[in-house]
Design an enzyme around this catalytic site. Sequence first.
Site, PDB file in Angstrom:
ATOM      1  N   HIS A 402      48.299 -20.851   8.152  1.00 43.29           N
ATOM      2  CA  HIS A 402      49.215 -20.381   7.106  1.00 43.29           C
ATOM      3  C   HIS A 402      50.387 -21.302   6.837  1.00 43.29           C
ATOM      4  O   HIS A 402      51.280 -20.942   6.063  1.00 43.29           O
ATOM      5  CB  HIS A 402      49.804 -19.015   7.475  1.00 43.29           C
ATOM      6  CG  HIS A 402      48.794 -17.914   7.538  1.00 43.29           C
ATOM      7  ND1 HIS A 402      48.509 -17.106   6.462  1.00 43.29           N
ATOM      8  CD2 HIS A 402      48.006 -17.501   8.533  1.00 43.29           C
ATOM      9  CE1 HIS A 402      47.580 -16.225   6.815  1.00 43.29           C
ATOM     10  NE2 HIS A 402      47.256 -16.452   8.066  1.00 43.29           N
ATOM     11  N   LYS A 593      62.142 -13.131  -0.960  1.00 50.50           N
ATOM     12  CA  LYS A 593      61.272 -13.701   0.074  1.00 50.50           C
ATOM     13  C   LYS A 593      62.160 -14.082   1.246  1.00 50.50           C
ATOM     14  O   LYS A 593      63.383 -14.031   1.134  1.00 50.50           O
ATOM     15  CB  LYS A 593      60.563 -14.946  -0.464  1.00 50.50           C
ATOM     16  CG  LYS A 593      61.523 -15.950  -1.138  1.00 50.50           C
ATOM     17  CD  LYS A 593      60.798 -17.146  -1.758  1.00 50.50           C
ATOM     18  CE  LYS A 593      60.152 -16.866  -3.079  1.00 50.50           C
ATOM     19  NZ  LYS A 593      58.722 -17.055  -3.115  1.00 50.50           N
ATOM     20  N   ARG A 594      61.558 -14.465   2.376  1.00 47.44           N
ATOM     21  CA  ARG A 594      62.364 -14.960   3.480  1.00 47.44           C
ATOM     22  C   ARG A 594      63.259 -16.100   3.004  1.00 47.44           C
ATOM     23  O   ARG A 594      62.888 -16.856   2.101  1.00 47.44           O
ATOM     24  CB  ARG A 594      61.445 -15.452   4.612  1.00 47.44           C
ATOM     25  CG  ARG A 594      60.797 -14.332   5.410  1.00 47.44           C
ATOM     26  CD  ARG A 594      61.816 -13.456   6.107  1.00 47.44           C
ATOM     27  NE  ARG A 594      62.431 -14.145   7.215  1.00 47.44           N
ATOM     28  CZ  ARG A 594      62.248 -13.835   8.499  1.00 47.44           C
ATOM     29  NH1 ARG A 594      61.465 -12.825   8.844  1.00 47.44           N
ATOM     30  NH2 ARG A 594      62.860 -14.510   9.447  1.00 47.44           N
ATOM     31  N   LYS A 599      61.928 -22.965   0.686  1.00 48.53           N
ATOM     32  CA  LYS A 599      61.726 -22.059  -0.450  1.00 48.53           C
ATOM     33  C   LYS A 599      62.801 -22.279  -1.517  1.00 48.53           C
ATOM     34  O   LYS A 599      62.696 -21.776  -2.629  1.00 48.53           O
ATOM     35  CB  LYS A 599      61.726 -20.606   0.018  1.00 48.53           C
ATOM     36  CG  LYS A 599      60.530 -20.263   0.936  1.00 48.53           C
ATOM     37  CD  LYS A 599      60.593 -18.834   1.442  1.00 48.53           C
ATOM     38  CE  LYS A 599      59.534 -18.500   2.479  1.00 48.53           C
ATOM     39  NZ  LYS A 599      58.190 -18.249   1.905  1.00 48.53           N
ATOM     40  N   THR A 701      52.471 -14.930  -1.826  1.00 48.05           N
ATOM     41  CA  THR A 701      51.758 -13.745  -2.289  1.00 48.05           C
ATOM     42  C   THR A 701      52.697 -12.902  -3.154  1.00 48.05           C
ATOM     43  O   THR A 701      52.232 -12.170  -4.038  1.00 48.05           O
ATOM     44  CB  THR A 701      51.232 -12.903  -1.112  1.00 48.05           C
ATOM     45  OG1 THR A 701      52.275 -12.759  -0.142  1.00 48.05           O
ATOM     46  CG2 THR A 701      50.028 -13.555  -0.462  1.00 48.05           C
ATOM     47  N   LYS A 705      52.213 -10.723  -6.802  1.00 47.38           N
ATOM     48  CA  LYS A 705      52.665  -9.356  -7.092  1.00 47.38           C
ATOM     49  C   LYS A 705      53.510  -9.334  -8.357  1.00 47.38           C
ATOM     50  O   LYS A 705      53.376  -8.436  -9.210  1.00 47.38           O
ATOM     51  CB  LYS A 705      53.494  -8.818  -5.907  1.00 47.38           C
ATOM     52  CG  LYS A 705      52.661  -8.634  -4.639  1.00 47.38           C
ATOM     53  CD  LYS A 705      53.497  -8.574  -3.356  1.00 47.38           C
ATOM     54  CE  LYS A 705      52.586  -8.861  -2.162  1.00 47.38           C
ATOM     55  NZ  LYS A 705      53.317  -9.122  -0.906  1.00 47.38           N
TER      56      LYS A 705
HETATM   57  C1  26W Z   1      55.540 -19.367  15.574  1.00 43.93           C
HETATM   58  C2  26W Z   1      56.549 -18.946  14.545  1.00 43.93           C
HETATM   59  C3  26W Z   1      55.888 -18.678  13.275  1.00 43.93           C
HETATM   60  C4  26W Z   1      55.672 -17.384  12.891  1.00 43.93           C
HETATM   61  C5  26W Z   1      55.048 -17.121  11.709  1.00 43.93           C
HETATM   62  C6  26W Z   1      55.462 -19.717  12.485  1.00 43.93           C
HETATM   63  C7  26W Z   1      54.838 -19.458  11.309  1.00 43.93           C
HETATM   64  C8  26W Z   1      54.610 -18.160  10.929  1.00 43.93           C
HETATM   65  C9  26W Z   1      53.856 -17.854   9.670  1.00 43.93           C
HETATM   66  C10 26W Z   1      52.696 -18.789   9.539  1.00 43.93           C
HETATM   67  C11 26W Z   1      54.741 -17.847   8.472  1.00 43.93           C
HETATM   68  C12 26W Z   1      54.117 -17.202   7.269  1.00 43.93           C
HETATM   69  O1  26W Z   1      54.265 -16.030   7.062  1.00 43.93           O
HETATM   70  N1  26W Z   1      53.451 -18.002   6.431  1.00 43.93           N
HETATM   71  C13 26W Z   1      53.117 -17.552   5.104  1.00 43.93           C
HETATM   72  O2  26W Z   1      51.818 -17.006   5.080  1.00 43.93           O
HETATM   73  C14 26W Z   1      51.536 -16.429   3.816  1.00 43.93           C
HETATM   74  C15 26W Z   1      50.188 -15.759   3.902  1.00 43.93           C
HETATM   75  O3  26W Z   1      49.180 -16.704   3.994  1.00 43.93           O
HETATM   76  C16 26W Z   1      51.593 -17.483   2.718  1.00 43.93           C
HETATM   77  O4  26W Z   1      51.412 -16.851   1.484  1.00 43.93           O
HETATM   78  C17 26W Z   1      52.939 -18.198   2.744  1.00 43.93           C
HETATM   79  O5  26W Z   1      52.945 -19.263   1.812  1.00 43.93           O
HETATM   80  C18 26W Z   1      53.227 -18.709   4.124  1.00 43.93           C
HETATM   81  O6  26W Z   1      54.532 -19.259   4.201  1.00 43.93           O
END
Ligand code: 26W
Length: 855
Positions: A402, A593-594, A599, A701, A705
């Site tokens: 992701h 969003k976060r 971003k 995503t 929406k």
């Molecule tokens: C280890 C810390 C950590 C935790 C969560 C690193 C990375 C993440 C995720 C991968 C972050 C995340 O939510 N990524 C998002 O995933 C969505 C679903 O696929 C995408 O639509 C977003 O672009 C992406 O940033």
Amino acid sequence: MLNETLSASRRTGEADASATPAQAPAKPAPEKATPAPKPQASAVPKAAPSPELVVALREDIRAKLIYALGKSVEAARERDWFAATALALRDRIVDAARGGTGAQVPEKRVYYLSLEFLIGRLLSDALNNLGLVEATRAALRDLGVDLGEVEEAEPDAALGNGGLGRLAACFMESMASLSIPAMGYGIRYDHGIFRQSLEDGWQREAPETWLAEGNPWEFARPEATYTIGFGGHVTMSAHGEHHIRRHWHPAETVNAVAYDLPVVGWRGRHVNTLRLWKAESDAPVELARFNAGDHIGAVAGRARAEAISRVLYPSDSSAEGQELRLRQEYFFTSASLQDLLRRHVAERGSLRSLPDHAAIQLNDTHPAIAVPELMRLLMEEHDFSWEDAWHITTSTLNYTNHTLLPEALETWPVELMERLLPRHMQIIYLINWIHLEEQAKLGRNEAEHVAAVSLIDESHGRRVRMGPLAFHGSHRVNGVSALHSALLKTTVFKDLHALDPERIVNKTNGITFRRWLHNANPELTALAVETVGERVLDDPSALRGLEAVAEDPEFRTRYAAMRKARKKELARVIAERTGIAVDPAALFDVQIKRIHEYKRQLLNIIETVALYQAIKMAPLKDWTPRVKIFAGKAAPSYVQAKLIIKLASDVAKVVNDDPDVAGRLKVVFLPNYSVSLAEKIIPAADLSEQISTAGMEASGTGNMKLALNGALTVGTLDGANIEIKDHVGAENIFIFGLDAAGVQARAAEPGYMTRAIEGSPRLAAALAAIESGLFSPDDPGRFRPLTDELRHRDHYLTTVDFDDYWRVQREIDAAWKRPAAWWRSAILNTARMAWFSSDRSMREYAEEIWNVKVG
Ligand code: 26W
């Protein structure tokens, strides 16, 4: 599937869903000893619900209130009515499971392993999918209660950070709706993502307590408990001449106890289970210590074990590398694998056929420890050889990536792995040794190649690379948008991809239309149903039918009126939560969003400052009135992101109080962004900000929406924006800035930020205003960390894209003044977004990754 799990469980001694709920001992309704299946409404009642159904629901809700919750009708609060309604509905979900397509042992099951499930509220989703919205509304009305208020009393299940967790929730709903037999596995955190408040514009975090009053949806399954080991040592024993067996003796064990949430699909045809693990200590209270007066020490071991499922890690973008996080990852992965192996053995006997009957999806690398854990379980608990175990493992596991952000790619220090999971570290070494040996046989033993494909990173201290481990142990690896999957092949997994070019596939993300269109926007849904017929509820491609009415002035007027009503409602929420008055006639421009530098909320805020300056310089010009709406959480440790929130708040204060711009510009930061707040903002948005640095947002995503609900996108050619543009048409989206190749090229030219700022008087003036303390007179230097980053590094190329962003925003101002064309574009967005349904994503996974039957 819930039912299936239960019938399979019955054989293995687990509880039945129809048994006493976990919530409270259910006293059967006086007139019926064995509860009969409840009458079901047609999924989407066209007319008023039948009086019998309303009466049955009303009496069930009343009985739950009185007997399950022990409350009287007079004393009940909204929260009690919510619990009573949920319990009454849960009975119907159990009936749906027993009668639905999941009632038999399926040919193949999907297991979705995710450290996060960002579900939100469940009541309106469940009511809608069961077709019981109007009947329940009427039943509650009879009891003097308003359904809307009851829905608002449900706390969000916020067991996730952002996109990845919400995607898992959308996928669970779609799998149930498509009758894909599936089970989600995760952690039942006591505390989900923190509650955000703003104190003088600074983010403050408070613990979130969704379980404070219990969870009426869940079934506790104490009989489904597994032992999870940590630490200790490994011994060997000889078996015959050629075999050595290894045995792990953990120093510490923790129990994983299952809690099940039913996931009911569209029209109640199928029900799946989301199984969340709670950590419970198996250590007794040390009574001797307690009696000696050491009251804390006597329970310290228990507290340490139970800390595992206490809180969700609130970072979405940096792997913090803490031991507790690795404990969480191994805890839920091991429990899930043990559970699914037990089920497979109960149903099929030999684990040799596991790949035929189970597909496991790893949601990012968080469950990547599944690779050595599945090997360990197969070899040590089920006597498989290394080769057979490797074949089973790599035919069953699949991995979704992701993110490409280097700081988010998980690696764990070898030293920590050795200490916490000594047997797994041995298995990882052996996997790596065989992998590098294969390369050597192909003549690829030059140091550079070995370093590139090795599962161990030797360059930053010795660390295990979880991405390459997941890649190597998986049948398929997927990215989440076309661009992202292509970039996986040329960047992080370049070398592994070259060894097996078939492994990486693309599966563009999707969203569930049941929640994000039908539930969040019933008015737009009603318009669609009226125009193209009720089949649009089952088949989103019918939305295409709206293209024809995009040309109809009367339809445009109705579409615009629908939006206006939702904007009025959002204006009310904004006033209530921030005290800021906004005009629903203005363009609502949202970025939700976060908060993260990539971003580029900062780009949006700087453009806001520039616009503020421009309005003040030309007060008589006919400016398009705008409300800039921001919402999102910053990771508590992410200092720059928190400063961006403070900047948005400080800019808001100055702009909103300045009579010179009144009626033209307002800025709002709505605190505590959540799934349920998103459901209020999205239908009220005119403009959707998707402005990440190209190549950095894997998919997005929220972009889907918003476009589905008819907001026009202003965006870069990043993630799924590219595919959204292809679907809605270039004339119905506002694209600006560098593309991913442009970003790569520009980032290689030193000094780009200096040139961008020198070449843009407007940008220079906006930065100077921020640096002058115009927005922070009490602390003029407050935002230097942000502006210094832009002036000296600008890692996210904010300065480079600024002028083109300004240009496209003025184009948007002009477009807003041509309402006929604007609403035509908005309608065409809704009409052309069907492909982004997570039903489509799940069908693609089912066919091309899982090899499992749909429906
Ligand atoms: C280890 C810390 C950590 C935790 C969560 C690193 C990375 C993440 C995720 C991968 C972050 C995340 O939510 N990524 C998002 O995933 C969505 C679903 O696929 C995408 O639509 C977003 O672009 C992406 O940033």
